[in-house]
Design a protein around this motif. Structure first.
Motif, PDB file in Angstrom:
ATOM      1  N   ASP A   1      47.430 154.135 110.822  1.00 26.62           N
ATOM      2  CA  ASP A   1      47.244 153.389 109.841  1.00 26.62           C
ATOM      3  C   ASP A   1      46.081 153.996 109.177  1.00 26.62           C
ATOM      4  OD1 ASP A   1      46.086 150.274 109.202  1.00 26.62           O
ATOM      5  OD2 ASP A   1      44.252 150.763 109.419  1.00 26.62           O
ATOM      6  N   ASP A   2      45.706 155.148 109.380  1.00 25.71           N
ATOM      7  CA  ASP A   2      44.563 155.694 108.500  1.00 25.71           C
ATOM      8  C   ASP A   2      45.858 156.343 107.737  1.00 25.71           C
ATOM      9  OD1 ASP A   2      42.104 154.946 109.382  1.00 25.71           O
ATOM     10  OD2 ASP A   2      42.359 156.500 111.295  1.00 25.71           O
ATOM     11  N   MET A   3      46.878 157.005 107.791  1.00 22.70           N
ATOM     12  CA  MET A   3      47.629 157.403 107.420  1.00 22.70           C
ATOM     13  C   MET A   3      48.410 156.987 106.050  1.00 22.70           C
ATOM     14  SD  MET A   3      49.849 159.679 110.682  1.00 22.70           S
ATOM     15  CE  MET A   3      51.388 160.138 109.656  1.00 22.70           C
ATOM     16  N   LEU A   4      48.727 155.606 106.595  1.00 23.71           N
ATOM     17  CA  LEU A   4      49.505 154.446 105.734  1.00 23.71           C
ATOM     18  C   LEU A   4      48.716 154.362 105.022  1.00 23.71           C
ATOM     19  CD1 LEU A   4      51.132 152.882 107.735  1.00 23.71           C
ATOM     20  CD2 LEU A   4      52.477 154.098 106.501  1.00 23.71           C
ATOM     21  N   THR A   5      47.091 154.234 105.413  1.00 25.74           N
ATOM     22  CA  THR A   5      45.939 153.586 104.177  1.00 25.74           C
ATOM     23  C   THR A   5      45.381 154.610 102.805  1.00 25.74           C
ATOM     24  OG1 THR A   5      45.320 152.674 105.728  1.00 25.74           O
ATOM     25  CG2 THR A   5      43.491 153.259 103.808  1.00 25.74           C
ATOM     26  N   ALA A   6      46.006 155.984 103.297  1.00 26.49           N
ATOM     27  CA  ALA A   6      45.712 157.838 102.826  1.00 26.49           C
ATOM     28  C   ALA A   6      47.137 157.207 102.057  1.00 26.49           C
ATOM     29  CB  ALA A   6      45.371 158.828 103.195  1.00 26.49           C
ATOM     30  N   ALA A   7      48.277 157.424 102.227  1.00 25.88           N
ATOM     31  CA  ALA A   7      49.085 157.155 101.605  1.00 25.88           C
ATOM     32  C   ALA A   7      49.317 156.033 100.070  1.00 25.88           C
ATOM     33  CB  ALA A   7      50.388 156.680 102.105  1.00 25.88           C
ATOM     34  N   ILE A   8      48.735 154.862 100.782  1.00 24.41           N
ATOM     35  CA  ILE A   8      48.914 154.028  99.454  1.00 24.41           C
ATOM     36  C   ILE A   8      47.394 154.827  98.879  1.00 24.41           C
ATOM     37  CG2 ILE A   8      47.093 151.463  98.864  1.00 24.41           C
ATOM     38  CD1 ILE A   8      48.862 150.777 101.767  1.00 24.41           C
ATOM     39  N   ASN A   9      46.396 155.024  99.012  1.00 23.51           N
ATOM     40  CA  ASN A   9      45.574 155.345  97.948  1.00 23.51           C
ATOM     41  C   ASN A   9      46.165 157.136  97.399  1.00 23.51           C
ATOM     42  OD1 ASN A   9      43.586 153.225  98.703  1.00 23.51           O
ATOM     43  ND2 ASN A   9      42.877 154.309 100.274  1.00 23.51           N
ATOM     44  N   GLY A  10      46.765 157.128  98.305  1.00 19.69           N
ATOM     45  CA  GLY A  10      47.181 158.566  97.265  1.00 19.69           C
ATOM     46  C   GLY A  10      46.137 159.986  97.357  1.00 19.69           C
ATOM     47  N   THR A  11      45.532 159.677  98.375  1.00 14.88           N
ATOM     48  CA  THR A  11      45.185 160.893  99.164  1.00 14.88           C
ATOM     49  C   THR A  11      45.184 161.342 100.823  1.00 14.88           C
ATOM     50  OG1 THR A  11      43.572 159.097 100.700  1.00 14.88           O
ATOM     51  CG2 THR A  11      42.993 159.722  97.543  1.00 14.88           C
ATOM     52  N   PHE A  12      46.623 161.362 100.476  1.00 14.17           N
ATOM     53  CA  PHE A  12      47.557 161.465 102.008  1.00 14.17           C
ATOM     54  C   PHE A  12      47.097 162.968 102.277  1.00 14.17           C
ATOM     55  CE2 PHE A  12      51.109 162.342 104.731  1.00 14.17           C
ATOM     56  CZ  PHE A  12      50.156 162.926 105.880  1.00 14.17           C
ATOM     57  N   SER A  13      47.463 164.063 103.308  1.00 16.48           N
ATOM     58  CA  SER A  13      47.556 165.169 103.402  1.00 16.48           C
ATOM     59  C   SER A  13      47.647 165.465 105.303  1.00 16.48           C
ATOM     60  CB  SER A  13      46.739 166.322 103.624  1.00 16.48           C
ATOM     61  OG  SER A  13      44.777 166.108 103.794  1.00 16.48           O
ATOM     62  N   GLU A  14      48.351 166.685 105.641  1.00 15.55           N
ATOM     63  CA  GLU A  14      48.660 166.468 107.204  1.00 15.55           C
ATOM     64  C   GLU A  14      47.565 166.646 107.538  1.00 15.55           C
ATOM     65  OE1 GLU A  14      52.792 168.088 108.030  1.00 15.55           O
ATOM     66  OE2 GLU A  14      52.484 168.490 105.527  1.00 15.55           O
ATOM     67  N   GLU A  15      47.052 166.546 108.550  1.00 18.04           N
ATOM     68  CA  GLU A  15      45.770 166.973 109.440  1.00 18.04           C
ATOM     69  C   GLU A  15      46.407 167.639 111.013  1.00 18.04           C
ATOM     70  OE1 GLU A  15      42.949 163.765 110.213  1.00 18.04           O
ATOM     71  OE2 GLU A  15      42.865 163.412 108.258  1.00 18.04           O
TER      72      GLU A  15
END
Length: 300
Positions: free
Chosen positions: A33-47
């Motif tokens: 869910d966090d990954m998808l939210t970050a992807a939608i917001n344009g802030t996704f990065s591998e952790e």
């Protein structure tokens, strides 16, 4: 006694396994869910960078988002280039087209043979067609690239219908066509200027293809979610096969090659409808006429 202890220990172990599995599943779901939210917001990065399935999914998602961002950027750049090219063409052709129209008018005022008069009229008509094409291309390009934005506002539809009908009343009268405005009351959320442009395109087609003695009618029909501006004519109609094609850019029906026009009006109308949450629909019976309906939402 020892048997009961063993059973208890087994039950506790089973419960622990269930609780752990649920905790791990909940953690995975939260992470997804966090990954998808970050992807939608344009802030996704591998952790995480291990060999787990979740880490592999993160890497694949990161690659997908990077490719999508690159593709979107390329599309934007191409649209910007096309828009700039169309604007340049419009600017560079403005003076030559104006000169063509002027010289065609001056030529028509000279003493000419019948053949010469026909040639002067043809030059004037082609210059007007070129001017119309350039203007339509500029409008379409700016709408597609977002340079010109629509600003839908709640309002009454009748003023738009009346203004559009008034523009085409002289052309209809000159051709011997009855232009009728019927039910006009209705409200919707729309951009008045661009919606009028769309209605004018529909009226232009209706008057253009309706023969002398025919009828063009404009009415407003209200539905629960949409209001529809309907333009009906008694023209030749459109075959079912071509109905799906007529909204494409530059498409012209097989029987329309002799009529004036450049084949972009219906495409522009569809763009205007979609930009404000609506759509365009055609109903037609070959030999009896067509009805084009511009649907615009009643609520934003």
């Amino acid at each position: 006694m020892s048997g009961w202890i063993a059973i208890g220990a087994a039950v506790l172990l089973a419960l622990a396994v269930v609780v752990y599995d649920r905790w791990r599943t909940a953690r995975t779901i939260r992470r997804l869910d966090d990954m998808l939210t970050a992807a939608i917001n344009g802030t996704f990065s591998e952790e995480t960078f291990d060999e787990s399935r979740l880490s592999s999914l993160e890497s694949r998602l990161a690659r997908y988002l990077a490719a999508s961002a690159l593709s979107a950027r390329n599309v934007r750049e191409q649209k910007d280039q096309i828009s700039a090219l169309v604007s340049d063409i419009s600017h560079q052709t403005k003076t030559p087209v104006a000169n063509l129209r002027l010289y065609a008018q001056l030529l028509s005022e000279q003493p000419l043979t019948p053949q010469g008069k026909d040639c002067a009229a043809a030059i004037s008509a082609q210059a007007e067609k070129l001017q119309t094409l350039i203007e339509a291309l500029v409008k379409t390009s700016r709408l597609e690239t977002g340079v010109l934005a629509l600003h839908p506002q709640p309002g009454e539809i009748s003023p738009v219908v009346e203004r559009a009908a008034a523009q085409y009343a002289p052309k209809a009268a000159e051709k011997g066509i009855a232009l009728i405005t019927e039910q006009r009351a209705g409200s919707a959320v729309f951009d008045a200027k661009w919606t009028e442009e769309a209605v004018c395109n529909l009226l232009d087609n209706a008057v253009k293809y309706t023969p002398s003695g025919g009828t063009v009618a404009v009415e407003v029909k209200n539905y629960e979610l949409f209001s529809a501006i309907r333009v009906s004519d008694t023209g030749p109609g459109i075959s079912e096969e071509e109905q799906a094609k007529i909204f494409a850019r530059f498409y012209r029906a097989s029987g329309a090659w002799q009529a004036e026009g450049v084949g972009i009006g219906l495409y522009l109308t569809r763009q205007i409808a979609e930009k404000q949450g609506g759509y365009v629909k055609v109903e037609s019976i070959p030999g009896k006429g067509s009805t084009f309906s511009l649907y615009i939402p009643r609520e934003s």
